[in-house]
Design a protein around this motif. Sequence first.
Motif, short mmCIF file in Angstrom:
data_model
loop_
_atom_site.label_atom_id
_atom_site.label_comp_id
_atom_site.label_asym_id
_atom_site.label_seq_id
_atom_site.Cartn_x
_atom_site.Cartn_y
_atom_site.Cartn_z
N GLY A 66 60.58 -17.75 -2.93
CA GLY A 66 61.01 -18.90 -3.73
C GLY A 66 60.36 -20.18 -3.24
O GLY A 66 59.93 -21.02 -4.05
N ALA A 67 60.29 -20.38 -1.92
CA ALA A 67 59.66 -21.58 -1.37
C ALA A 67 58.18 -21.63 -1.73
O ALA A 67 57.64 -22.70 -2.05
N THR A 68 57.52 -20.49 -1.70
CA THR A 68 56.10 -20.43 -2.08
C THR A 68 55.91 -20.80 -3.54
O THR A 68 54.98 -21.53 -3.90
N THR A 103 69.87 -24.02 7.12
CA THR A 103 71.05 -24.52 6.40
C THR A 103 70.65 -25.23 5.12
O THR A 103 71.29 -25.07 4.07
N ARG A 104 69.59 -26.00 5.16
CA ARG A 104 69.16 -26.79 4.01
C ARG A 104 68.69 -25.92 2.84
O ARG A 104 68.83 -26.30 1.69
N VAL A 105 68.15 -24.75 3.12
CA VAL A 105 67.73 -23.87 2.02
C VAL A 105 68.89 -23.03 1.51
O VAL A 105 68.81 -22.43 0.44
N GLY A 106 69.99 -22.99 2.28
CA GLY A 106 71.17 -22.27 1.81
C GLY A 106 71.61 -21.11 2.67
O GLY A 106 72.52 -20.37 2.28
N ASN A 160 60.09 -26.69 2.22
CA ASN A 160 59.38 -25.43 1.97
C ASN A 160 58.53 -25.03 3.18
O ASN A 160 58.58 -23.89 3.65
N GLN A 161 57.74 -25.97 3.66
CA GLN A 161 56.85 -25.66 4.78
C GLN A 161 57.65 -25.36 6.05
O GLN A 161 57.26 -24.51 6.84
N GLY A 162 58.76 -26.08 6.23
CA GLY A 162 59.58 -25.81 7.40
C GLY A 162 60.11 -24.39 7.38
O GLY A 162 60.09 -23.69 8.41
N PHE A 163 60.60 -23.93 6.21
CA PHE A 163 61.14 -22.58 6.14
C PHE A 163 60.03 -21.53 6.28
O PHE A 163 60.25 -20.49 6.91
N LEU A 164 58.86 -21.80 5.71
CA LEU A 164 57.76 -20.84 5.80
C LEU A 164 57.17 -20.76 7.21
O LEU A 164 56.42 -19.83 7.51
N HIS A 165 57.51 -21.74 8.05
CA HIS A 165 57.00 -21.74 9.43
C HIS A 165 58.17 -21.89 10.42
O HIS A 165 58.06 -22.61 11.41
#
Length: 488
Positions: free
Chosen positions: A167-169, A260-263, A241-246
């Motif tokens: 989803g982030a991608t 937490t921020r992505v859910g 997005n980039q934080g979650f992907l890395h």
Amino acid sequence: MNPQGERWTAEQVLALAPDTASRTAGGKLAAADKWSGAGAHGRAVWGLCSGSGSKPYQTVVDLNGPGYRCSCPSRKFPCKHALGLLLLWTSGEGGVPAGGEPPEWAGQWLGDRRERAEKLAAGARDGGPGPGGAMGDSAGKGGSGGAADPEAARRRAERRVQRIASGATELERRLADLLRDGLASADRAGYGAWDETAARMIDAQAPGLEARVRELAAIPSSGPGWPARLLEECALAHLLNQGFLHLDSLPEKLAATTRTRVGLTTPVAELLATKEAIRDAWLVLGRQDGTDGRLTTRRIWLRGERTHRMALLLSFSAPGQSPELALPTGLVLDADLAYYPAARPLRAAIGPRHEEGAEAAPPVAPPAAEGSEVAGAPEGCDVETALAAYGAALGEDPWLDGWPVVLADVVPVPGDDGWQLADERSGSALPVDPRCAGRTDLWQLMAISGGGPVTVFGECGHRGFSPITTWDPTPVSLIGTAAQGGIR
């Protein structure tokens, strides 16, 4: 009664009502001739309310929570009978006398509720989840009560992480397309394209990303200056997005904030079992409910009397229903809190509550702010300190909208360019969030101040200050839709 042995005020009771109709109906039932067998003992209030049927409604309230039970068919919590009983109780001994033991029907429910709380506390001490994960959850719901398969849970978690990464991608591609075509294209595209992207985030089990997409969709119609605001929000979405992907390359606390921020959140039972509990006398500073059409979200802000730490409790319910967690503003609660992992912890889960006479210092009434002209108001700070607190929190959580603060000795001032809270001591002023401009409670705040200084609790953010509670000298909730939230 509150921890000081005092009965609640009518304002505190009415703040528990799920809607205006319930407040009105509850007020009509706050008459002694409507009740029989009413009584109060310790942390319980009970009574029989005459209704249209042949049998009176059995109503009991556990002030720890609080929790409610009524034999009426209403699906609202609390129902009008519970509100009426509590309002009658606030009037003193003449309405609901103190002393005596509850009748069998009330005592059984209170005992069962106490037993669930004790099991939850024992589960947290033993490192187990306890029944239902939190007090008030349905016991045994969703399974046989046996231990979950840790390997299966790990595989489910891994699959969800993969879906969120996908989803982030996809959201990254949507942002790149928007910037390539130019921000003006967002005004012409309408909601359709954003709705499709939001639906994809739901499929990816990423509610935090979905919320950001819907906020992006609303910006082009938000008035002058929207392109700059859209660019800012695009940058924050890209950062998330980039934080979650890395995640693997982020410091541990910042990685926890990103999850937490992505859910992705920690289950309450696991949090209470694994994180250090902080016991304090927690003052309820304010409460606000908001809805997105699918869920009603209740935010309750607390501050520790000894630790001075802020905490945010979140609870949820279906639309049209009131979330179960209902702590009235002004209550002082002796309880354990466990904070969710974050770079700047704020959201917390409430654990065991301690009865009167337990060890540790007892809760105390909110102290008046030092040098403040508002008697009975909690200790507050000036505008510069509030801005510094928000800045420090923002430095650790770049997606933070606002940070809870108590402002002392500020004067509400309306103006052509919006409202301000002026600090007489320093000569500085903090603008009120423009999204609060249409709230009638700003005039209520001004009427309470009478042109003089007041103490105000709210959230300080990049848009300004959003008032939530003031004191006159008892707490007065400034009712309105939350303009900003520390957790989004």
